[in-house]
Design a protein around this motif. Structure first.
Motif, PDB file in Angstrom:
ATOM      1  N   CYS A 180      -3.425 -78.677 -29.228  1.00 28.08           N
ATOM      2  CA  CYS A 180      -3.239 -77.633 -28.607  1.00 28.08           C
ATOM      3  C   CYS A 180      -2.225 -77.913 -27.366  1.00 28.08           C
ATOM      4  CB  CYS A 180      -4.452 -77.015 -28.116  1.00 28.08           C
ATOM      5  SG  CYS A 180      -5.338 -76.083 -29.058  1.00 28.08           S
ATOM      6  N   LEU A 181      -2.492 -78.914 -26.526  1.00 29.79           N
ATOM      7  CA  LEU A 181      -1.835 -79.376 -25.445  1.00 29.79           C
ATOM      8  C   LEU A 181      -0.435 -79.776 -25.984  1.00 29.79           C
ATOM      9  CD1 LEU A 181      -4.315 -81.336 -23.209  1.00 29.79           C
ATOM     10  CD2 LEU A 181      -3.414 -79.161 -22.633  1.00 29.79           C
ATOM     11  N   VAL A 182      -0.204 -80.407 -27.008  1.00 31.65           N
ATOM     12  CA  VAL A 182       1.080 -80.949 -27.397  1.00 31.65           C
ATOM     13  C   VAL A 182       1.866 -79.495 -27.662  1.00 31.65           C
ATOM     14  CG1 VAL A 182       2.345 -81.958 -29.241  1.00 31.65           C
ATOM     15  CG2 VAL A 182       0.238 -83.066 -28.242  1.00 31.65           C
ATOM     16  N   TYR A 183       1.272 -78.626 -28.703  1.00 34.21           N
ATOM     17  CA  TYR A 183       2.056 -77.633 -28.894  1.00 34.21           C
ATOM     18  C   TYR A 183       2.395 -76.548 -27.775  1.00 34.21           C
ATOM     19  CZ  TYR A 183       3.499 -73.812 -32.170  1.00 34.21           C
ATOM     20  OH  TYR A 183       4.041 -72.902 -32.761  1.00 34.21           O
ATOM     21  N   PHE A 184       1.523 -76.434 -26.899  1.00 37.35           N
ATOM     22  CA  PHE A 184       1.900 -75.920 -25.465  1.00 37.35           C
ATOM     23  C   PHE A 184       3.037 -76.261 -24.689  1.00 37.35           C
ATOM     24  CE2 PHE A 184       1.793 -74.889 -20.924  1.00 37.35           C
ATOM     25  CZ  PHE A 184       0.814 -73.527 -21.152  1.00 37.35           C
ATOM     26  N   GLY A 185       3.265 -77.593 -24.820  1.00 38.37           N
ATOM     27  CA  GLY A 185       4.283 -78.264 -24.204  1.00 38.37           C
ATOM     28  C   GLY A 185       5.421 -77.998 -24.949  1.00 38.37           C
ATOM     29  N   ILE A 186       5.571 -77.952 -26.332  1.00 39.26           N
ATOM     30  CA  ILE A 186       6.889 -77.520 -27.152  1.00 39.26           C
ATOM     31  C   ILE A 186       6.913 -76.235 -26.992  1.00 39.26           C
ATOM     32  CG2 ILE A 186       7.314 -77.391 -29.584  1.00 39.26           C
ATOM     33  CD1 ILE A 186       5.696 -79.908 -30.305  1.00 39.26           C
TER      34      ILE A 186
END
Length: 436
Positions: free
Chosen positions: A256-262
């Motif tokens: 979720c955090l990785v995708y948030f940044g992307i």
């Protein structure tokens, strides 16, 4: 009924399987691809509407940023239930419903006259579209094993840059040539013209999309059996779990955090690219649209090559981390050279290529270990939490610009989020989990 030809050895078997998956790709992917082009276009064309709408309605940069981003609040609230319903009732009916309702909401945005109306229509558009993208990703898991999904997901997500390639010049042309026609501003015509096709395609989906392998009348029994056997073998490596199991899995929240940044980088570019191009000194809407198409055109090639490479080498982590880092570099450079059209456009192209290449490579990660109801709910959870960045990103950039009168500070902030994603992928995602 099509009979499977007799096979002699592994080479013949492999060749037949390749032809079968090519057949499935030709039947399953083009319609989803068209749907996603329309989805992304209706989601971000507000960036072009801004060129006229902000002046017509006397909106501040913060009002625009909040309105652009509030789409994702509705998206967040309704995405998980929408995807769970799709898993229960089937992709054909639910995706058709999604297209028709978002087409109506997008076209109705032409009626906006106040900030409150703008916020409400953007929220309703998010509610209507909630579930489409994670539903499409889930739908691909019904047909393709994990080893083939990197390339297939990249093909589907080529719709994002292609929507920019097509939508930029189209939106610019409408703004420039229909402004004032029959007493309507160009931005109002743009919402109407670009919203109606989704309704038509929704009707096509209802009659043309197959829910799963068993319902595909264009497959022989032998072809269905081979596809089902491949999925069964793929699933055997990872047991199906419940949605509650997905919620308790730390890896899901890291993703979720990785995708948030992307997504911070994706919509930072998507919602502000026309404004950034205009700020370099380009005046005519059509010219802005044509120049805005260039980063998306390059990104489409980079996205496809990234997916092919990840599948070829069965490697996901570095194929995801490096584009995230490239996106961060491009965002920083676009801020540093914002005054020069050519240099800024090159930097925005690098940022777009990195950010959009990361998108399909990211989705090969959760689908590698989530199955069944956990896949339906987990994919929607990751997408909905990550897409909160779609709210935060445009509002943050608009707020920073209003407070500092500088757009580059917002770009630097977006770059930090992209860098965070790159670091998290390398540090927190085990290669054994996704590299297959």
């Amino acid at each position: 009924m099509t009979l499977v030809p007799p096979l002699h050895g592994d080479a013949a078997s492999s060749a037949f399987e390749q032809r079968l998956y090519a057949k499935v790709t030709r039947r399953a992917l083009p319609l989803l691809f068209l749907c996603y082009i329309l989805a992304y276009l209706d989601r971000v064309n507000v960036g072009f509407a801004k060129l006229q709408m902000v002046g017509d309605l006397k909106f501040s940069e913060s009002v625009y940023g909040l309105g652009a981003g509030v789409f994702f609040i509705g998206y967040f609230l309704f995405e998980i239930p929408s995807n769970l319903i799709l898993h229960r009732v089937g992709a054909r009916r639910w995706i058709a419903r999604i297209l028709v309702t978002w087409g109506l909401a997008s076209a109705a945005t032409m009626l906006v006259s106040t900030p409150l109306m703008f916020y409400v229509m953007r929220f309703l558009l998010g509610v209507a579209e909630a579930g489409f993208f994670p539903g499409a990703i889930l739908y691909l898991t019904y047909w393709f094993p994990a080893a083939r999904r990197g390339r297939i997901t990249a093909l589907l997500m080529l719709a994002v840059p292609l929507a920019g390639v097509v939508g930029g010049p189209l939106s610019g042309w409408i703004l420039q040539n229909l402004d004032g026609a029959h007493g309507l501003s160009g931005w109002r015509w743009m919402f109407l013209i670009e919203g109606l096709p989704s309704i038509l395609v929704g009707a096509i989906v209802f009659f043309a999309l197959e829910d799963n392998i068993e319902k595909a009348g264009w497959l022989s029994d032998s072809e269905k059996r081979l596809l089902a056997d491949n999925l069964a073998a793929d699933h055997a490596a990872h047991a199906s779990h419940s949605f509650r199991d997905a919620m308790r899995d730390a890896k899901v929240w890291i993703l979720c955090l990785v995708y948030f940044g992307i997504v911070m980088g994706l919509y930072g570019v998507g919602f502000w690219l026309p404004t950034l191009v205009q700020a370099t000194g380009v005046g005519r809407p059509l010219d802005i649209g044509l120049l805005s198409a260039a980063p998306y055109a390059v990104a489409s090639v980079a996205m496809l090559l990234g997916g092919i490479s990840a599948d070829k080498y069965r490697e996901r982590r570095w194929h995801l981390a490096l584009p995230c880092a490239l996106g961060a570099v491009g965002l920083v450079a676009s801020g540093l050279f914002a005054a020069d059209t050519a240099t800024a456009l090159i930097a925005l192209t690098v940022a777009s290529a990195g950010t959009m290449t990361a998108l399909p490579l990211f989705w090969s990660c959760p689908t590698a270990f989530l199955r069944g109801v956990a896949a339906a709910g987990g994919i929607a959870l990751i997408n909905s939490v990550g897409n909160l960045a779609g709210f935060a990103s445009p509002y943050m950039v608009g707020f920073i610009k209003d407070q500092t009168q500088r757009a580059d500070y917002g770009l630097y902030a977006l770059a930090l989020f992209m860098a965070m994603s790159a670091i998290l992928v390398v540090v927190a995602i085990p290669s054994r989990l996704v590299d297959r």
